[in-house]
Design an enzyme around this catalytic site. Structure first.
Site, PDB file in Angstrom:
ATOM      1  N   SER A   1      71.284  28.277  63.645  1.00 30.98           N
ATOM      2  CA  SER A   1      71.872  27.346  62.682  1.00 30.98           C
ATOM      3  C   SER A   1      70.751  26.536  62.048  1.00 30.98           C
ATOM      4  O   SER A   1      69.995  25.866  62.747  1.00 30.98           O
ATOM      5  CB  SER A   1      72.856  26.397  63.378  1.00 30.98           C
ATOM      6  OG  SER A   1      73.981  27.095  63.841  1.00 30.98           O
TER       7      SER A   1
ATOM      8  N   GLY B   1      71.299  24.101  59.782  1.00 27.78           N
ATOM      9  CA  GLY B   1      71.890  22.924  59.164  1.00 27.78           C
ATOM     10  C   GLY B   1      72.401  23.229  57.767  1.00 27.78           C
ATOM     11  O   GLY B   1      73.103  24.223  57.548  1.00 27.78           O
ATOM     12  N   ALA B   2      72.020  22.404  56.811  1.00 27.45           N
ATOM     13  CA  ALA B   2      72.480  22.577  55.432  1.00 27.45           C
ATOM     14  C   ALA B   2      71.961  23.860  54.802  1.00 27.45           C
ATOM     15  O   ALA B   2      72.477  24.305  53.768  1.00 27.45           O
ATOM     16  CB  ALA B   2      72.047  21.379  54.594  1.00 27.45           C
TER      17      ALA B   2
ATOM     18  N   GLY C   1      72.106  26.851  56.162  1.00 28.85           N
ATOM     19  CA  GLY C   1      72.889  28.010  56.558  1.00 28.85           C
ATOM     20  C   GLY C   1      72.481  28.620  57.878  1.00 28.85           C
ATOM     21  O   GLY C   1      72.146  27.921  58.829  1.00 28.85           O
TER      22      GLY C   1
ATOM     23  N   GLY D   1      78.746  23.584  64.123  1.00 30.06           N
ATOM     24  CA  GLY D   1      78.140  24.661  64.905  1.00 30.06           C
ATOM     25  C   GLY D   1      79.163  25.442  65.704  1.00 30.06           C
ATOM     26  O   GLY D   1      79.070  26.671  65.831  1.00 30.06           O
ATOM     27  N   ASP D   2      80.163  24.745  66.247  1.00 27.56           N
ATOM     28  CA  ASP D   2      81.223  25.416  66.997  1.00 27.56           C
ATOM     29  C   ASP D   2      82.057  26.309  66.079  1.00 27.56           C
ATOM     30  O   ASP D   2      82.484  27.402  66.475  1.00 27.56           O
ATOM     31  CB  ASP D   2      82.125  24.388  67.679  1.00 27.56           C
ATOM     32  CG  ASP D   2      81.351  23.497  68.638  1.00 27.56           C
ATOM     33  OD1 ASP D   2      80.324  23.940  69.167  1.00 27.56           O
ATOM     34  OD2 ASP D   2      81.771  22.331  68.832  1.00 27.56           O
TER      35      ASP D   2
END
Length: 309
Positions: free
Chosen positions: A217, A219-220, A222, A248-249
């Site tokens: 992950s 974050g912003a 992708g 994230g989940d």
């Protein structure tokens, strides 16, 4: 059935306040209470996508009873939590309506006795033959061996059930040695595991440490996936403003749902990225905006290359 494991379940409590100021008294404008812990959050998203899910892990005390009562309200989710003598923890999220900033207060989990850990392992082994995939998610409560996830990964692999691992710290370092089919760290967890802050290099290193596939992950920015079939990057259409709690989940749920549906990797990443972005835009932490999700499915971009046969 998809099996999600949350060894350190929680009752998630969210307080919304007009403006959060340190040292001040606040009037709470809204209170939300729901069953939580990473694997429980994953299960809720999977159920919303139409998958049958079984939740296992630990639950105890008055808070645990509330958590299990709330789980009965979630369609398509079966409760297979193992009772313990200690009390399930609470997590408190403070949301500042003026800025959108969130502050998290996480209680420690209950101490798990040796007999309780043994009872869980028996339940886990009994559930695996009916599972199409399993997700091992979140922190380890006190008393659970630091190598627990490595053992649970090996048990799933022995049963020929694909297994995803999403944890951090020592549990991640030990867990990856069990050779999970899929590892889903964020950039901070990946750097802690490998010592590298360059996402591609760190992701490749995590694979060398034992993971079959690593989806990081960013974050912003992708998701980045390095798999035996190739390497891909999925990017949302534009920067998003909102509450990232549970994003994230949601990505884990997207990856698992597409896995059991035998979707190709680019489609798995589109779904996971769209769900993650739609979670950021949801007014309720941990839920996803269904209209936004449908929109993102057509606007997330994927670049990359498949490995030559």
């Amino acid at each position: 059935m998809i099996l999600t494991v949350t060894l350190n379940t929680a009752l998630d409590i969210t307080y919304r306040v007009p403006s959060l100021r340190a040292g001040a008294s606040h009037r709470v404008s809204e209170v939300l209470e729901r069953p939580g812990g990473k694997g429980v959050n994953v299960a809720r998203v999977l159920a919303a996508l139409g998958h049958e899910v079984t939740v296992t892990g630990f639950s105890g005390g008055p808070t645990g009873r509330v958590l299990r009562d709330r789980l009965t309200e979630v369609p398509c989710v079966t409760d297979a939590l193992v009772p313990v003598s200690g009390a399930t923890r609470r997590t408190v999220t403070l949301v500042d309506d003026r800025t959108g900033a969130t502050t998290h207060l996480n209680e420690p989990g209950p101490h798990i006795a040796h007999a309780e850990w043994s009872a869980f392992q028996e339940v886990y082994e009994d559930l695996l033959p009916s599972a199409s995939a399993v997700a091992l998610c979140g922190s380890l409560p006190p008393g659970v061996p630091v190598g627990a996830y490595a053992n649970l990964v090996r048990t799933a692999r022995a049963a020929r059930v694909p297994v995803l691992l999403d944890t951090s710290g020592a549990a991640l370092r030990r867990g990856v040695a069990g050779r999970p089919d899929l590892l889903k760290p964020n950039t901070e967890e990946l750097a802690e595991l490998t010592g590298s802050h360059e996402p591609l290099r760190a992701t490749q290193d995590a694979r060398r440490r034992g993971a079959g596939t690593v989806v990081a992950s960013l974050g912003a920015d992708g998701l980045l996936a390095v798999t035996p079939e190739g390497r891909w990057r999925a990017t949302p259409p534009a920067p998003l403003t909102g509450n990232p709690t549970g994003a994230g989940d949601a990505a884990v749920a997207g990856l698992l749902s597409a896995l059991v549906e035998h979707r190709p990797w680019p489609e798995r990443l589109i779904r996971a990225t769209a769900l993650s972005a739609a979670t950021v835009l949801s007014p309720t932490a941990g839920d996803f905006d269904h209209a936004a999700y449908d929109r993102f499915l057509t606007t997330v971009t994927v670049t990359g290359v498949a490995t030559a046969a």
